[in-house]
Design a protein around this motif. Structure first.
Motif, PDB file in Angstrom:
ATOM      1  N   TYR A 132       0.800  -1.225   0.000  1.00  0.00           N
ATOM      2  CA  TYR A 132       0.000   0.000   0.000  1.00  0.00           C
ATOM      3  C   TYR A 132       0.835   1.279   0.000  1.00  0.00           C
ATOM      4  O   TYR A 132       0.279   2.374   0.002  1.00  0.00           O
ATOM      5  N   ARG A 133       2.144   1.136  -0.009  1.00  0.00           N
ATOM      6  CA  ARG A 133       2.983   2.341  -0.017  1.00  0.00           C
ATOM      7  C   ARG A 133       2.769   3.144  -1.300  1.00  0.00           C
ATOM      8  O   ARG A 133       2.873   4.371  -1.292  1.00  0.00           O
ATOM      9  N   ARG A 134       2.451   2.465  -2.385  1.00  0.00           N
ATOM     10  CA  ARG A 134       2.201   3.197  -3.634  1.00  0.00           C
ATOM     11  C   ARG A 134       0.941   4.053  -3.549  1.00  0.00           C
ATOM     12  O   ARG A 134       0.717   4.939  -4.375  1.00  0.00           O
ATOM     13  N   HIS A 135       0.114   3.777  -2.542  1.00  0.00           N
ATOM     14  CA  HIS A 135      -1.077   4.588  -2.306  1.00  0.00           C
ATOM     15  C   HIS A 135      -0.836   5.653  -1.239  1.00  0.00           C
ATOM     16  O   HIS A 135      -1.787   6.339  -0.824  1.00  0.00           O
ATOM     17  N   GLY A 136       0.401   5.781  -0.775  1.00  0.00           N
ATOM     18  CA  GLY A 136       0.739   6.805   0.205  1.00  0.00           C
ATOM     19  C   GLY A 136       0.590   6.386   1.646  1.00  0.00           C
ATOM     20  O   GLY A 136       0.700   7.227   2.551  1.00  0.00           O
ATOM     21  N   PHE A 158      -6.445  -2.304   5.601  1.00  0.00           N
ATOM     22  CA  PHE A 158      -5.479  -2.497   4.531  1.00  0.00           C
ATOM     23  C   PHE A 158      -4.518  -3.636   4.853  1.00  0.00           C
ATOM     24  O   PHE A 158      -3.305  -3.520   4.716  1.00  0.00           O
ATOM     25  N   GLU A 195      -1.520   9.056  10.070  1.00  0.00           N
ATOM     26  CA  GLU A 195      -2.373   8.908   8.893  1.00  0.00           C
ATOM     27  C   GLU A 195      -3.834   9.210   9.193  1.00  0.00           C
ATOM     28  O   GLU A 195      -4.635   9.420   8.283  1.00  0.00           O
ATOM     29  N   THR A 221       6.299   7.945   2.278  1.00  0.00           N
ATOM     30  CA  THR A 221       6.521   6.921   1.245  1.00  0.00           C
ATOM     31  C   THR A 221       7.410   7.402   0.109  1.00  0.00           C
ATOM     32  O   THR A 221       7.906   6.595  -0.670  1.00  0.00           O
TER      33      THR A 221
END
Length: 324
Positions: free
Chosen positions: A27-31, A131, A140, A260
């Motif tokens: 999920y890092r690509r989603h921030g 997630f 977050e 990220t």
């Protein structure tokens, strides 16, 4: 009507206590940050003491100051920073399991050395999965991602495996020591060629002290800065353990809750298990860097994981033996 599932009712959460497992992946690509226990070593031992799954959720307690009362009979384990622990006012050991009867009060005092403690419950702590993980990343601000509050109840997952009535203890040689100077092993990254030999020599021959600006996101280090550091780069994805060198020439070691992406050059990434050792250090303590071979680091990590999934406790509860 009370729940039939035993648990711990929080009387005082201390400065900050959150639920953590091994963190979220993908999920890092989603921030979203990975989160997860910052000291994988202490976290894994807390779960191993109870034969919990490797990724079972624990309470991660920052600096101690945690009190709770058992609601029903509960088996727990504590590992991590050096803090006084007592049950009903009677001092007990850390790095071991404990049997709590309904009404027993657990008190974890403020840390004497180290920063993070892990409180495990037999079967793992039950909490919301977001997630793919139960880990909480407070910054977050996802729904329900706040630190524990007074009055909250930590419930174990049900059903949980049967637990031995014997007290188990982590062998002394495996317990964390957080007072000595720490040497962080750095895996060279592809941007290492952006740094001069003089800059890399300064990085690996200097001693740094941990600054007050240190938390689950990362640790800023104080010391002699590098001169003429490489300019900033186009922002790119960042790995946990990455060492950024901003314009002031002083390294920043990024940890589980880090952003990220980032735009500072990076000479390398700290070995995962060393990240946990770093996380346990307090402001003013000393750290150093040395470069390490990635194959050695990978082999250590594999053996670390196998040690927890391929070993069983002997009848004494004080030692482990390997299984095929």
């Amino acid at each position: 009507m009370t729940s039939a599932i035993p648990g711990l009712r929080v009387l005082s959460p201390g400065p900050k206590t959150t639920i953590q497992d091994t963190g979220r992946t993908g999920y890092r690509r989603h921030g979203l940050a990975a989160g997860g226990a910052v000291d994988l070593h202490a976290y894994a031992w807390a779960n191993k003491l109870l034969d919990n799954p490797f990724n079972a959720a624990c309470a991660e307690i920052v600096m101690g100051g945690f009190r709770a009362v058992a609601e029903g009979d509960v088996t727990i384990a504590i590992a991590g920073a050096n803090s006084p622990v007592s049950i009903n006012g009677r001092p007990v050991g850390s790095w071991q399991s404990h049997q709590l009867k309904s009404g027993d009060e657990l008190d974890i005092g403020y840390t004497r050395s180290g920063r993070f403690l892990y409180l495990a419950m037999a079967g793992g702590i039950d909490s919301a999965i977001r997630f793919g993980s139960r880990s909480i990343v407070v910054r977050e601000k996802l729904d329900g991602s706040e630190p524990l509050r007074e009055g909250e109840i930590l419930r174990r997952l049900a059903p949980s495996p049967e637990q031995s009535s014997d007290i188990r203890q982590v062998p002394e040689r495996f317990r964390g020591q957080y007072d000595d100077t720490l040497t962080l092993r750095l895996i060279p990254g592809y941007q290492i060629d952006s740094f001069s030999q003089d800059q890399l020599l300064r990085l690996t021959t200097s001693s740094y002290t941990i600054s007050e600006q240190s938390d689950r996101m990362g640790f800023r280090l104080d010391g002699t800065p590098m001169a003429d550091v490489p300019p900033g780069i186009v922002s790119e994805g960042i790995a946990i353990g990455a060492v950024q060198v901003p314009g002031d020439g002083l390294p920043i070691a990024l940890l589980n809750d880090c952003q990220t992406i980032g735009g500072y050059p990076k000479p390398g990434v700290i070995a995962a298990l060393d990240c946990g050792r770093l996380a346990q250090r307090l402001p003013g303590q000393t750290v150093r860097f040395r470069f390490a071979d990635i194959a050695d680091i990978q082999n250590e990590r594999r053996l670390f994981h196998l040690h927890f999934v391929r070993t069983n406790w002997d009848e004494s509860g004080n030692a482990l033996h390997w299984t095929l």
